[in-house]
Design a protein around this motif. Structure first.
Motif, PDB file in Angstrom:
ATOM      1  N   ASN A  76       2.956   5.576  -6.205  1.00  0.00           N
ATOM      2  CA  ASN A  76       2.703   5.021  -7.744  1.00  0.00           C
ATOM      3  C   ASN A  76       3.893   4.045  -8.240  1.00  0.00           C
ATOM      4  O   ASN A  76       4.625   4.419  -9.426  1.00  0.00           O
ATOM      5  N   ASP A  77       4.589   3.496  -7.188  1.00  0.00           N
ATOM      6  CA  ASP A  77       5.774   2.603  -7.712  1.00  0.00           C
ATOM      7  C   ASP A  77       5.118   1.074  -7.617  1.00  0.00           C
ATOM      8  O   ASP A  77       5.238   0.378  -6.902  1.00  0.00           O
ATOM      9  N   PHE A  84       0.811  -1.363  -0.079  1.00  0.00           N
ATOM     10  CA  PHE A  84       0.024   0.073  -0.051  1.00  0.00           C
ATOM     11  C   PHE A  84       0.783   1.251   0.043  1.00  0.00           C
ATOM     12  O   PHE A  84       0.555   2.072  -0.733  1.00  0.00           O
ATOM     13  N   VAL A  85       2.086   1.320   0.829  1.00  0.00           N
ATOM     14  CA  VAL A  85       2.906   2.500   0.745  1.00  0.00           C
ATOM     15  C   VAL A  85       3.248   2.529  -0.571  1.00  0.00           C
ATOM     16  O   VAL A  85       3.257   3.780  -1.006  1.00  0.00           O
ATOM     17  N   ALA A  93       5.266  -2.424  -5.308  1.00  0.00           N
ATOM     18  CA  ALA A  93       3.864  -2.591  -4.825  1.00  0.00           C
ATOM     19  C   ALA A  93       3.504  -4.125  -5.065  1.00  0.00           C
ATOM     20  O   ALA A  93       3.132  -4.794  -4.143  1.00  0.00           O
ATOM     21  N   ALA A  94       3.700  -4.555  -6.427  1.00  0.00           N
ATOM     22  CA  ALA A  94       3.264  -5.848  -6.645  1.00  0.00           C
ATOM     23  C   ALA A  94       4.292  -7.037  -6.144  1.00  0.00           C
ATOM     24  O   ALA A  94       3.881  -7.835  -5.658  1.00  0.00           O
ATOM     25  N   ALA A  95       5.517  -6.485  -5.819  1.00  0.00           N
ATOM     26  CA  ALA A  95       6.529  -7.283  -5.555  1.00  0.00           C
ATOM     27  C   ALA A  95       5.966  -7.811  -3.800  1.00  0.00           C
ATOM     28  O   ALA A  95       5.894  -8.878  -3.528  1.00  0.00           O
ATOM     29  N   TYR A  96       5.682  -6.648  -3.003  1.00  0.00           N
ATOM     30  CA  TYR A  96       5.565  -6.913  -1.639  1.00  0.00           C
ATOM     31  C   TYR A  96       4.072  -7.463  -1.689  1.00  0.00           C
ATOM     32  O   TYR A  96       3.901  -8.319  -0.824  1.00  0.00           O
ATOM     33  N   ALA A  97       3.185  -7.388  -2.528  1.00  0.00           N
ATOM     34  CA  ALA A  97       1.832  -8.018  -2.573  1.00  0.00           C
ATOM     35  C   ALA A  97       1.947  -9.503  -2.914  1.00  0.00           C
ATOM     36  O   ALA A  97       1.358 -10.569  -1.962  1.00  0.00           O
ATOM     37  N   ARG A  98       2.873  -9.631  -3.684  1.00  0.00           N
ATOM     38  CA  ARG A  98       2.966 -11.219  -4.206  1.00  0.00           C
ATOM     39  C   ARG A  98       3.592 -11.823  -3.056  1.00  0.00           C
ATOM     40  O   ARG A  98       3.615 -13.292  -2.831  1.00  0.00           O
ATOM     41  N   GLU A  99       4.638 -11.379  -2.253  1.00  0.00           N
ATOM     42  CA  GLU A  99       5.194 -11.967  -1.341  1.00  0.00           C
ATOM     43  C   GLU A  99       4.242 -12.108  -0.006  1.00  0.00           C
ATOM     44  O   GLU A  99       4.248 -13.191   0.576  1.00  0.00           O
TER      45      GLU A  99
END
Length: 70
Positions: free
Chosen positions: A37-38, A31-32, A42-48
């Motif tokens: 708008n990175d 979310f941060v 964001a996707a990398a942290y969400a996938r983890e």
């Protein structure tokens, strides 16, 4: 405090450092990065987050918003 604030980023990074298996901390970092708008970070942290908890609704929502999931 705005989630764009570096304080939020540092707090969640510390939470992940202390408890790497915390899915919520990973999705909150996503979310941060969404607020900044990175999309890649964001996707990398969400996938983890989803690796740690496949039912993490926040992470699922982020990835859906990024067009990575339907």
């Amino acid at each position: 405090m705005c989630i764009r604030d570096r304080g939020a980023e540092q707090a969640w990074k510390k939470a992940i450092e202390l408890e790497p298996g915390n899915s919520t901390a990973h999705s909150n970092m996503a979310f941060v990065y969404m607020a900044r708008n990175d999309r890649a970070a964001a996707a990398a942290y969400a996938r983890e987050a989803l690796k740690l908890d496949r039912n993490n609704q926040s992470a699922l929502g982020i990835l859906q918003g990024l067009g990575e999931m339907k």
